[in-house]
Design a protein around this motif. Sequence first.
Motif, PDB file in Angstrom:
ATOM      1  N   CYS A 400      49.740  48.946  33.128  1.00  0.00           N
ATOM      2  CA  CYS A 400      49.963  47.639  33.767  1.00  0.00           C
ATOM      3  C   CYS A 400      51.239  46.994  33.264  1.00  0.00           C
ATOM      4  O   CYS A 400      51.983  46.368  34.031  1.00  0.00           O
ATOM      5  CB  CYS A 400      48.766  46.724  33.504  1.00  0.00           C
ATOM      6  N   ARG A 404      54.272  46.103  35.715  1.00  0.00           N
ATOM      7  CA  ARG A 404      54.748  44.716  35.805  1.00  0.00           C
ATOM      8  C   ARG A 404      56.238  44.629  35.511  1.00  0.00           C
ATOM      9  O   ARG A 404      56.986  43.966  36.243  1.00  0.00           O
ATOM     10  CB  ARG A 404      53.963  43.854  34.809  1.00  0.00           C
ATOM     11  N   ALA A 419      50.019  43.398  39.054  1.00  0.00           N
ATOM     12  CA  ALA A 419      49.931  44.241  37.856  1.00  0.00           C
ATOM     13  C   ALA A 419      49.576  43.419  36.627  1.00  0.00           C
ATOM     14  O   ALA A 419      48.778  43.852  35.788  1.00  0.00           O
ATOM     15  CB  ALA A 419      51.252  44.980  37.652  1.00  0.00           C
ATOM     16  N   GLY A 423      46.068  43.722  34.784  1.00  0.00           N
ATOM     17  CA  GLY A 423      46.210  44.091  33.388  1.00  0.00           C
ATOM     18  C   GLY A 423      45.465  43.135  32.469  1.00  0.00           C
ATOM     19  O   GLY A 423      44.879  43.557  31.465  1.00  0.00           O
ATOM     20  N   THR A 451      44.519  50.800  37.010  1.00  0.00           N
ATOM     21  CA  THR A 451      45.752  50.771  36.221  1.00  0.00           C
ATOM     22  C   THR A 451      46.579  52.035  36.419  1.00  0.00           C
ATOM     23  O   THR A 451      47.818  51.973  36.487  1.00  0.00           O
ATOM     24  CB  THR A 451      45.432  50.595  34.729  1.00  0.00           C
ATOM     25  N   LEU A 454      48.361  51.615  39.711  1.00  0.00           N
ATOM     26  CA  LEU A 454      49.520  50.731  39.610  1.00  0.00           C
ATOM     27  C   LEU A 454      50.706  51.462  38.981  1.00  0.00           C
ATOM     28  O   LEU A 454      51.850  51.327  39.449  1.00  0.00           O
ATOM     29  CB  LEU A 454      49.150  49.502  38.782  1.00  0.00           C
TER      30      LEU A 454
END
Length: 467
Positions: A400, A404, A419, A423, A451, A454
């Motif tokens: 995450c 991000r 994200a 997270g 996760t 992502l």
Amino acid sequence: MVLVLPLALIAGLACLLLLAGPHPYLAPLVLPGLALLVALYRQPTLGLLALLALVPFEGLFSAADASAGGGAGGGGGLTLNKLLGLTLIAIAGLQLLLRRLPAQRLRSNLWPPLLAFLAWYLLSLAFSSHLGLSLQHLRQLTGGLTLFVLAVLLGRDLDLSTLARVLVLSVASTCALALLSGDAPPDSRASGLLADPNYFALLISVAFPLALLLALRAPRPARRLFWLALLALLLATLVRTGSRSGLLVALLTALMSAWHYRARLKHLPGRHLGWLILALAIALPLAPRLLPDSLVQRLEALTSLRSGVNAHADPSLARRSAYLLVGGQVLAEHPLLGSGPGTFPLEFARTGYAIAFADRPHPNDLYREAHNTYLGMFSETGLPGGLLFAGLVTLALRNCLVARRHWLERGDPGRAALAAHFGLSCLALACFLFFLSVPSHKYLWVMLGITSLLRLQADDDAAGGRP
């Protein structure tokens, strides 16, 4: 059209079997069930969403299972969530065989640590001091692993905003039931439809960052007020649970959210900042009076930690200290393979702490979980197994963080917020693993799958953007 005749034959046969069986009143449900089966085959992500929406209501299913003869521990009957899970597994397996779902969808950077953990877990199970308990633990863990596979396999078709709405609405509905219940004493700890307030606090802590995300991303003021109201409901119910760990995790996620939006907070209009300061000035002095007396007493007991744990001041902290001592002793005796998966309650019952902390003279009260998933993994599967499990959770959090950072660099704050908040939900779960023994929790394994999805999207986006 080719499937019409086989489906009609299946429906007719099922109706005849039900009419001839002991439950003929179930025969009219065959056609709706068949229609639901077709809908799940066409949109299997709906089944995954339904499974997660039913998590806060699992207390109802276990109670119905026990009343139907499933036993005190439940798990013996076929409940709604089990039936839905088995159906979804069959549909996903069939679509994999028919190549409607390509096998490439199973890609995840969590597979290497997960497979290594499972290999060591099975090795520890083979040398377990109590094979029956270890096999039961494996059966429970298999459910979580299956949800991880489903999340990885179906995650590409899953809208994460819709997933956030489902999780928040399902948890908030049980929060409303807990607050509106008139049967409970006014100072009792809220547990929703679950048996333990701390497990309820875990669900609320996971839903809290997602409710904040929905409130911040709401396109209209009315929707924003709706999600803010649900956010307030979650926080109020979290206070009613009396869970100190839940309050700590909520505070941590709130601070991390403020850090993520620090640039936006710098440009907050002066009037909004003034209202925020006024609200804090009013709420902070009133907070001790608004909190339940039981929670205030539990928080005050934390001040006694400076002089050591006092069993009379706080039996809960004393029990947790005993779990740490027993877990450390088991790990010292079995550092490589542990005592075997699921055997910590048996190891604890063999010590004098079991009798000292028994609430009542009942044999089952001597067998207690570690109330710490990491401690349980280290003591039950040894040092390598515990490190692999902790590494799996750490890698999920890093997924995450990397996603991000990537989308912030790409100038995509919307996906970066997704994200960040997912997270934070994963971080809330990782923190709660220090306070509860929930290695097979559905939210945990689905969040691990999300996760990895992502991270995969961020990596694919970065690869596609390279010249």
